[in-house]
Design a protein around this motif. Structure first.
Motif, PDB file in Angstrom:
ATOM      1  N   ALA A  40       0.852  -1.195   0.000  1.00 28.14           N
ATOM      2  CA  ALA A  40       0.000   0.000   0.000  1.00 28.14           C
ATOM      3  C   ALA A  40       0.882   1.237   0.000  1.00 28.14           C
ATOM      4  O   ALA A  40       1.938   1.263   0.636  1.00 28.14           O
ATOM      5  N   ALA A  41       0.441   2.273  -0.697  1.00 33.37           N
ATOM      6  CA  ALA A  41       1.204   3.520  -0.781  1.00 33.37           C
ATOM      7  C   ALA A  41       0.811   4.455   0.346  1.00 33.37           C
ATOM      8  O   ALA A  41      -0.374   4.672   0.613  1.00 33.37           O
ATOM      9  N   SER A  42       1.825   5.028   0.996  1.00 35.81           N
ATOM     10  CA  SER A  42       1.574   6.028   2.028  1.00 35.81           C
ATOM     11  C   SER A  42       0.894   7.246   1.413  1.00 35.81           C
ATOM     12  O   SER A  42       1.141   7.597   0.262  1.00 35.81           O
ATOM     13  N   ARG A  43       0.054   7.893   2.211  1.00 38.14           N
ATOM     14  CA  ARG A  43      -0.599   9.127   1.753  1.00 38.14           C
ATOM     15  C   ARG A  43       0.102  10.369   2.273  1.00 38.14           C
ATOM     16  O   ARG A  43      -0.192  11.469   1.796  1.00 38.14           O
ATOM     17  N   ILE A  44       0.980  10.222   3.244  1.00 40.02           N
ATOM     18  CA  ILE A  44       1.640  11.401   3.807  1.00 40.02           C
ATOM     19  C   ILE A  44       3.154  11.395   3.595  1.00 40.02           C
ATOM     20  O   ILE A  44       3.798  12.426   3.792  1.00 40.02           O
ATOM     21  N   HIS A  45       3.708  10.255   3.203  1.00 39.95           N
ATOM     22  CA  HIS A  45       5.134  10.163   2.913  1.00 39.95           C
ATOM     23  C   HIS A  45       5.301   9.790   1.436  1.00 39.95           C
ATOM     24  O   HIS A  45       5.161   8.621   1.061  1.00 39.95           O
ATOM     25  N   GLU A  46       5.579  10.762   0.613  1.00 42.21           N
ATOM     26  CA  GLU A  46       5.685  10.542  -0.824  1.00 42.21           C
ATOM     27  C   GLU A  46       6.767   9.515  -1.135  1.00 42.21           C
ATOM     28  O   GLU A  46       7.884   9.585  -0.618  1.00 42.21           O
ATOM     29  N   GLY A  47       6.419   8.557  -1.994  1.00 36.66           N
ATOM     30  CA  GLY A  47       7.396   7.566  -2.424  1.00 36.66           C
ATOM     31  C   GLY A  47       7.629   6.440  -1.441  1.00 36.66           C
ATOM     32  O   GLY A  47       8.598   5.695  -1.588  1.00 36.66           O
ATOM     33  N   ILE A  48       6.734   6.267  -0.461  1.00 36.33           N
ATOM     34  CA  ILE A  48       6.867   5.192   0.514  1.00 36.33           C
ATOM     35  C   ILE A  48       5.737   4.182   0.333  1.00 36.33           C
ATOM     36  O   ILE A  48       4.573   4.555   0.168  1.00 36.33           O
ATOM     37  N   LEU A  49       6.104   2.902   0.355  1.00 41.04           N
ATOM     38  CA  LEU A  49       5.138   1.816   0.292  1.00 41.04           C
ATOM     39  C   LEU A  49       5.215   1.015   1.592  1.00 41.04           C
ATOM     40  O   LEU A  49       6.296   0.835   2.156  1.00 41.04           O
ATOM     41  N   TYR A  50       4.067   0.536   2.041  1.00 42.68           N
ATOM     42  CA  TYR A  50       4.016  -0.334   3.216  1.00 42.68           C
ATOM     43  C   TYR A  50       3.802  -1.775   2.767  1.00 42.68           C
ATOM     44  O   TYR A  50       2.999  -2.044   1.864  1.00 42.68           O
ATOM     45  N   THR A  51       4.528  -2.698   3.399  1.00 39.80           N
ATOM     46  CA  THR A  51       4.322  -4.115   3.122  1.00 39.80           C
ATOM     47  C   THR A  51       4.426  -4.882   4.432  1.00 39.80           C
ATOM     48  O   THR A  51       4.754  -4.318   5.487  1.00 39.80           O
ATOM     49  N   HIS A  52       4.145  -6.169   4.380  1.00 41.51           N
ATOM     50  CA  HIS A  52       4.203  -7.020   5.571  1.00 41.51           C
ATOM     51  C   HIS A  52       4.364  -8.459   5.122  1.00 41.51           C
ATOM     52  O   HIS A  52       4.103  -8.810   3.960  1.00 41.51           O
ATOM     53  N   ASN A  53       4.764  -9.305   6.035  1.00 44.97           N
ATOM     54  CA  ASN A  53       4.866 -10.730   5.753  1.00 44.97           C
ATOM     55  C   ASN A  53       3.547 -11.435   6.046  1.00 44.97           C
ATOM     56  O   ASN A  53       2.698 -10.939   6.784  1.00 44.97           O
ATOM     57  N   ASP A  54       3.442 -12.610   5.479  1.00 47.22           N
ATOM     58  CA  ASP A  54       2.308 -13.499   5.732  1.00 47.22           C
ATOM     59  C   ASP A  54       2.424 -14.037   7.156  1.00 47.22           C
ATOM     60  O   ASP A  54       3.242 -13.576   7.945  1.00 47.22           O
ATOM     61  N   HIS A  55       1.624 -15.047   7.497  1.00 49.33           N
ATOM     62  CA  HIS A  55       1.668 -15.622   8.836  1.00 49.33           C
ATOM     63  C   HIS A  55       3.068 -16.137   9.167  1.00 49.33           C
ATOM     64  O   HIS A  55       3.822 -16.532   8.291  1.00 49.33           O
ATOM     65  N   GLY A  56       3.392 -16.112  10.440  1.00 49.24           N
ATOM     66  CA  GLY A  56       4.722 -16.547  10.865  1.00 49.24           C
ATOM     67  C   GLY A  56       5.592 -15.391  11.317  1.00 49.24           C
ATOM     68  O   GLY A  56       6.559 -15.584  12.059  1.00 49.24           O
ATOM     69  N   ASP A  57       5.283 -14.189  10.865  1.00 48.90           N
ATOM     70  CA  ASP A  57       6.021 -13.012  11.295  1.00 48.90           C
ATOM     71  C   ASP A  57       5.281 -12.384  12.475  1.00 48.90           C
ATOM     72  O   ASP A  57       4.148 -12.742  12.795  1.00 48.90           O
ATOM     73  N   GLY A  58       5.901 -11.411  13.099  1.00 51.86           N
ATOM     74  CA  GLY A  58       5.239 -10.667  14.153  1.00 51.86           C
ATOM     75  C   GLY A  58       4.288  -9.642  13.561  1.00 51.86           C
ATOM     76  O   GLY A  58       4.142  -9.528  12.338  1.00 51.86           O
TER      77      GLY A  58
END
Length: 294
Positions: free
Chosen positions: A43-61
């Protein structure tokens, strides 16, 4: 009769002109950290230009990773506190925290198959986007708990009015498209259902990801081997997805479960699961070509 025919043709031309023509994916960079090895949302941040958020599947914190859209480098690690747990996080989205607000939140879908028998299954976490991108812990703003007939969802979307949508992951891709009720903070899960199903047909369990553009006018839904696109000029996503989608370019990833628009609503990104995977960006080339799924 001639006037009616001309009107129909004009409407068709306008509709086709609204369909963007994208180029093939460009590698922006490779995920350089071994920490991100099962990227299951983007997902793209709306307040930090050029930043994307990601995460791991199950098994991560309960962790969100902020990466740079220009080179895929890790910028910050965001731990989700307040008792949040990654049973099986499947997608992430960014949108207003509430209707009419100009404060933006990160929405996280703990809606995967691995959490199906857990008491805490089917939860949407909402956390406010941080003002600065440093390693930090974010407090959960609220949670939305639901139950339904489906096994899992891997696709989460948030529109400009802070409405939340999910799609069930099923064999053939004809998933149930649901607009979740605005019942944030309730302890008891709310039962949800829908009569809207995607018109796509695949040979896999699909879809694997989705995103509504920041301007609210474009919808992407990703299957394992395809990316589908709908114009949604009126904000009626449930009606839009009953129509035949357009298919957009996609460089096949062996396990690809992430897609998002950039913050301008113009290009889109994909990121596959695994170590050191490339981040692809697909840039628009024109607005005069359409390619309807056969």
């Amino acid at each position: 009769m001639a006037v009616q025919l001309l009107l129909v043709l004009a409407i068709c031309v306008v509709a086709q002109a609204q369909v963007p023509h994208f180029g093939n994916g460009l590698v922006k960079g490779y995920i350089a950290t071994p920490i991100i090895d099962e990227a299951s949302g983007l997902a793209a941040s709306r307040i930090h230009e050029g930043i994307l958020y990601t995460h791991n599947d199950h098994g991560d914190g309960p962790t969100i990773y902020a990466i740079n859209a220009s080179d895929a480098s890790l910028v910050a690690t965001l731990t989700i506190g307040s008792g949040a747990t990654n049973h099986d996080w499947e997608d992430v989205a960014v949108g207003p925290c509430a209707k009419g607000e100009h404060v933006f939140c990160i929405y996280i879908a703990d809606t995967g198959f691995s959490s199906a028998n857990d008491d805490e299954a089917n939860i949407i976490y909402r956390v406010q986007e941080p003002d600065s991108l440093t390693d930090q812990t974010l407090t959960v703003n609220s949670t939305l708990k639901f139950e339904w007939s489906e096994e899992e969802s891997q696709a989460l979307m948030v529109d400009p009015e802070a409405n939340v949508y999910i799609v069930s992951n099923v064999l053939s891709g004809r998933g149930m498209f649901v607009k979740l009720p605005n019942v944030w903070g309730q302890a008891v899960p709310t039962h949800v259902a829908s009569t809207t199903f995607l018109p796509i047909r695949t040979t896999h369990h699909d879809p694997t990801a989705a995103d509504i553009s920041p301007d609210g006018k474009r919808l992407l839904i990703k299957a394992k081997r395809h990316i589908y696109y709908w114009n949604v000029p009126d904000g009626d996503y449930l009606a839009a997805v009953t129509k035949t989608p357009y298919e957009l370019p996609y460089i096949h990833e062996s396990v690809g479960e992430s897609i998002c628009w950039d913050y301008t609503s113009e290009s889109y990104f994909t990121l596959g699961e695994g170590h050191y995977k490339p981040l692809y960006e697909y840039e628009p080339l024109s607005l005069d070509e359409s390619f309807v799924v056969g």
